[in-house]
Design a protein around this motif. Structure first.
Motif, PDB file in Angstrom:
ATOM      1  N   LEU A 125       0.799  -1.190   0.071  1.00  0.00           N
ATOM      2  CA  LEU A 125      -0.107  -0.259   0.011  1.00  0.00           C
ATOM      3  C   LEU A 125       0.665   1.361  -0.162  1.00  0.00           C
ATOM      4  CD1 LEU A 125      -2.894  -1.011   2.428  1.00  0.00           C
ATOM      5  CD2 LEU A 125      -3.051  -0.787   0.265  1.00  0.00           C
ATOM      6  N   ASP A 126       0.261   2.278  -0.397  1.00  0.00           N
ATOM      7  CA  ASP A 126       1.061   3.651  -0.468  1.00  0.00           C
ATOM      8  C   ASP A 126       1.297   4.090   1.180  1.00  0.00           C
ATOM      9  OD1 ASP A 126       0.643   3.801  -2.861  1.00  0.00           O
ATOM     10  OD2 ASP A 126      -1.010   5.209  -3.040  1.00  0.00           O
ATOM     11  N   LEU A 127       2.518   4.422   1.284  1.00  0.00           N
ATOM     12  CA  LEU A 127       2.888   4.958   2.880  1.00  0.00           C
ATOM     13  C   LEU A 127       1.758   5.758   3.499  1.00  0.00           C
ATOM     14  CD1 LEU A 127       6.648   5.569   2.704  1.00  0.00           C
ATOM     15  CD2 LEU A 127       5.243   3.998   4.103  1.00  0.00           C
ATOM     16  N   GLU A 128       1.064   6.876   2.591  1.00  0.00           N
ATOM     17  CA  GLU A 128       0.263   7.537   3.031  1.00  0.00           C
ATOM     18  C   GLU A 128      -1.040   6.755   3.578  1.00  0.00           C
ATOM     19  OE1 GLU A 128      -2.679  10.269   0.602  1.00  0.00           O
ATOM     20  OE2 GLU A 128      -0.746  11.509   1.070  1.00  0.00           O
ATOM     21  N   ASP A 129      -1.343   5.659   2.853  1.00  0.00           N
ATOM     22  CA  ASP A 129      -2.425   5.137   3.637  1.00  0.00           C
ATOM     23  C   ASP A 129      -2.265   4.281   4.745  1.00  0.00           C
ATOM     24  OD1 ASP A 129      -3.753   5.714   1.410  1.00  0.00           O
ATOM     25  OD2 ASP A 129      -3.272   3.830   0.360  1.00  0.00           O
ATOM     26  N   ARG A 130      -0.852   3.790   4.829  1.00  0.00           N
ATOM     27  CA  ARG A 130      -0.549   3.136   6.047  1.00  0.00           C
ATOM     28  C   ARG A 130      -0.236   4.173   7.204  1.00  0.00           C
ATOM     29  NH1 ARG A 130       4.878   0.323   4.678  1.00  0.00           N
ATOM     30  NH2 ARG A 130       4.277  -0.868   6.425  1.00  0.00           N
ATOM     31  N   TRP A 131      -0.003   5.607   6.844  1.00  0.00           N
ATOM     32  CA  TRP A 131       0.153   6.383   7.949  1.00  0.00           C
ATOM     33  C   TRP A 131      -1.172   6.855   8.563  1.00  0.00           C
ATOM     34  CZ3 TRP A 131       2.879  10.456   4.190  1.00  0.00           C
ATOM     35  CH2 TRP A 131       4.196  10.109   4.020  1.00  0.00           C
ATOM     36  N   PHE A 132      -2.339   7.027   7.834  1.00  0.00           N
ATOM     37  CA  PHE A 132      -3.629   7.218   8.206  1.00  0.00           C
ATOM     38  C   PHE A 132      -4.148   5.825   9.204  1.00  0.00           C
ATOM     39  CE2 PHE A 132      -4.261  10.549   5.238  1.00  0.00           C
ATOM     40  CZ  PHE A 132      -4.838  11.439   6.099  1.00  0.00           C
ATOM     41  N   ALA A 188       6.225  -3.134  17.240  1.00  0.00           N
ATOM     42  CA  ALA A 188       6.720  -3.732  15.937  1.00  0.00           C
ATOM     43  C   ALA A 188       7.056  -2.916  14.808  1.00  0.00           C
ATOM     44  CB  ALA A 188       5.826  -5.083  15.606  1.00  0.00           C
ATOM     45  N   LEU A 189       6.062  -2.064  14.454  1.00  0.00           N
ATOM     46  CA  LEU A 189       6.318  -1.169  13.426  1.00  0.00           C
ATOM     47  C   LEU A 189       7.408  -0.025  13.751  1.00  0.00           C
ATOM     48  CD1 LEU A 189       4.748  -0.332  10.620  1.00  0.00           C
ATOM     49  CD2 LEU A 189       3.362   1.437  12.110  1.00  0.00           C
ATOM     50  N   ILE A 190       7.678   0.326  14.825  1.00  0.00           N
ATOM     51  CA  ILE A 190       8.743   1.296  15.210  1.00  0.00           C
ATOM     52  C   ILE A 190       9.821   0.562  15.080  1.00  0.00           C
ATOM     53  CG2 ILE A 190       9.649   2.482  17.198  1.00  0.00           C
ATOM     54  CD1 ILE A 190       6.732   3.367  17.941  1.00  0.00           C
ATOM     55  N   GLU A 225       8.668   8.805   9.052  1.00  0.00           N
ATOM     56  CA  GLU A 225       7.525   9.309   9.190  1.00  0.00           C
ATOM     57  C   GLU A 225       6.445   8.294   9.766  1.00  0.00           C
ATOM     58  OE1 GLU A 225       4.331  12.336   7.302  1.00  0.00           O
ATOM     59  OE2 GLU A 225       5.945  12.000   6.088  1.00  0.00           O
ATOM     60  N   LEU A 226       6.478   7.458   9.237  1.00  0.00           N
ATOM     61  CA  LEU A 226       5.531   6.123   9.705  1.00  0.00           C
ATOM     62  C   LEU A 226       5.941   5.802  11.260  1.00  0.00           C
ATOM     63  CD1 LEU A 226       3.415   4.214   9.134  1.00  0.00           C
ATOM     64  CD2 LEU A 226       5.115   2.645   8.158  1.00  0.00           C
ATOM     65  N   THR A 227       7.109   5.882  11.239  1.00  0.00           N
ATOM     66  CA  THR A 227       7.707   5.654  12.833  1.00  0.00           C
ATOM     67  C   THR A 227       7.275   6.692  13.852  1.00  0.00           C
ATOM     68  OG1 THR A 227       9.586   4.456  12.009  1.00  0.00           O
ATOM     69  CG2 THR A 227       9.914   5.511  14.355  1.00  0.00           C
ATOM     70  N   THR A 228       7.452   7.905  13.171  1.00  0.00           N
ATOM     71  CA  THR A 228       6.766   8.978  14.022  1.00  0.00           C
ATOM     72  C   THR A 228       5.205   8.986  14.334  1.00  0.00           C
ATOM     73  OG1 THR A 228       8.598  10.694  13.196  1.00  0.00           O
ATOM     74  CG2 THR A 228       6.528  11.652  14.141  1.00  0.00           C
ATOM     75  N   ILE A 229       4.499   8.658  13.209  1.00  0.00           N
ATOM     76  CA  ILE A 229       3.061   8.437  13.390  1.00  0.00           C
ATOM     77  C   ILE A 229       2.707   7.311  14.388  1.00  0.00           C
ATOM     78  CG2 ILE A 229       0.734   7.907  12.277  1.00  0.00           C
ATOM     79  CD1 ILE A 229       2.029   9.564   9.869  1.00  0.00           C
ATOM     80  N   ALA A 230       3.410   6.277  14.368  1.00  0.00           N
ATOM     81  CA  ALA A 230       3.231   5.093  15.300  1.00  0.00           C
ATOM     82  C   ALA A 230       3.561   5.547  16.819  1.00  0.00           C
ATOM     83  CB  ALA A 230       4.117   4.087  14.626  1.00  0.00           C
ATOM     84  N   SER A 231       4.487   6.258  16.899  1.00  0.00           N
ATOM     85  CA  SER A 231       5.002   6.902  18.246  1.00  0.00           C
ATOM     86  C   SER A 231       3.987   7.789  18.858  1.00  0.00           C
ATOM     87  CB  SER A 231       6.631   7.581  18.272  1.00  0.00           C
ATOM     88  OG  SER A 231       7.426   6.828  17.730  1.00  0.00           O
TER      89      SER A 231
END
Length: 409
Positions: A82-89, A108-110, A117-123
């Protein structure tokens, strides 16, 4: 039986009209949304195929569906196709669910460290989850991922984070030590002040600065811990930012000796102007008669570059407004017909008197209207208008006219 709005949403989804889908779903009640598999399917379609505005809107609806949304969101977050943007949401929405499997998945994602950015959003999602994430974050403090764990614990701001943060307050990384001190400084807990006092001499300037700020917020302990004596050396720190934070921090302490300490720093020829500006601001905040006297004394001995700052600080005092206005008028009257003061100082004095609200200073302001500088006159008229509406038009000179290019001066 689906409601009319839900039927409309289904029809709109078949045509890829995602904005209509969102509009229809937004009209559904909480009862209609709760654990509704049909709504979930529609919402996930919007999340994957909609534009960013539609994704933001649907992200507000999905948490209302309940725990049925967790597993599909986890699948989205972990789907690398999937696009990273979808995963961010997906990761952002998971922050609304406080279940253990969500915490585990986000950790686990972190740890995969796939995308910053995905790590930041997960945090951020873990921070939003809050208390249920504390135990897992505490376990991570002994792992290579301790930095992320510390950052999350520091943001949760719950008393359960105090003990784990104290345990790592001497972390080798100065940035992490700074985060820890800032977080601990938000709690009133007897375990914290003794640890903070030790950090006043930390090798990292950012840690010393954060410690000064944290301790200065504990005015309730000013006497018990003799905070003035502990903080005073930081006025002479090798790092100017630490010095400035100390000056401003001391203004928060309910200790009458603070004024004398700050006045000495302000009077010293060795004090850089940047620090003097912070001291001036601090004395203005304190606003007692001794503080105002110290500022007036500095005004009488200070070069023109700091005089406007001093007057402005006096003009913003809240505690002794009448006294402050009287001292400014007395200073103004020291020079015959006010001619001995630079125009910028007279402008600031006029503005300060207007702010201080003492109507008894109107007479002095009216006398200042004789000043030859038109800008001084404008400041005086503004001040008078704040203080009284009784001044007659005849008392005021005509509005000064400036040359066409005055706006560029």
């Amino acid at each position: 039986m689906p409601s009319v709005n839900l039927k409309q949403a289904i029809a709109a989804a078949d045509s890829g009209m995602w904005s209509i889908v969102v509009d229809c779903l937004q009209t559904l009640s909480l009862q209609e949304l709760d654990r509704n598999e049909t709504v979930l399917d529609l919402a996930l379609q919007v999340l994957i195929q909609g534009d960013i505005e539609q994704q933001w809107d649907i992200a507000k609806i999905i948490p209302k569906l309940g725990e049925i949304a967790i597993q599909p969101l986890l699948e989205i977050v972990n789907d690398r196709d999937l696009d990273l943007e979808d995963r961010w949401f997906g990761a952002r929405i998971l922050g609304a669910f406080k279940q253990p499997q969500v915490v585990t998945a986000l950790v686990a994602l972190i740890q995969q460290n796939e995308d910053p950015e995905l790590t930041t959003i997960a945090s951020g999602a873990l921070t939003k989850i809050g208390i249920p994430a504390i135990a897992t974050m505490t376990d991570l403090l002994a792992t290579p991922d301790r930095g992320i764990a510390i950052a999350i614990l520091a943001q949760i701001r719950h008393s359960q984070t105090i003990e784990p943060l104290i345990q790592v307050i001497d972390d080798p990384d100065p940035q992490l030590r700074t985060l820890i001190v800032e977080a601990l400084g938000s709690f009133h807990d007897p375990r914290i002040p003794p640890r903070l006092l030790l950090k006043l001499t930390d090798v990292a300037a950012s840690v010393r600065q954060a410690t000064v700020v944290a301790l200065s917020l504990r005015g309730d302990l000013a006497v018990e811990l003799d905070l003035l004596e502990h903080l005073k050396p930081r006025l002479f720190d090798l790092n100017l930012d630490v010095c400035k934070s100390t000056a401003l921090g001391l203004a928060r302490l309910p200790d009458p000796e603070v004024v004398g300490t700050l006045a000495e720093v302000l009077a010293s020829i060795n004090t850089p102007n940047e620090l003097k500006s912070s001291v001036i601001l601090a004395l203005g905040w304190i606003g007692t008669q001794p503080a105002i006297d110290s500022l007036i004394a500095a005004l009488e001995n200070r070069s023109i570059d700091l005089a406007p700052e001093i007057v402005t600080a006096i003009g913003k005092t809240e505690r002794e407004r009448v006294y402050a206005s009287q001292r400014l008028v007395a200073y103004l009257n020291e020079k015959e017909l006010y001619k001995g003061h630079p125009a910028i100082v007279k402008q600031e004095i006029a503005a300060a008197l207007g702010n201080l609200g003492n109507i008894n200073t109107v007479t002095d302001l009216v006398r200042l209207l004789k000043d030859p500088d038109d800008r001084v006159k404008l400041h005086v008229m503004t001040a008078i208008s704040k203080l009284t509406s009784i001044v007659t038009v005849e008392m005021l000179p005509k509005k000064p006219e400036f040359p066409p290019d005055c706006g560029n001066q």
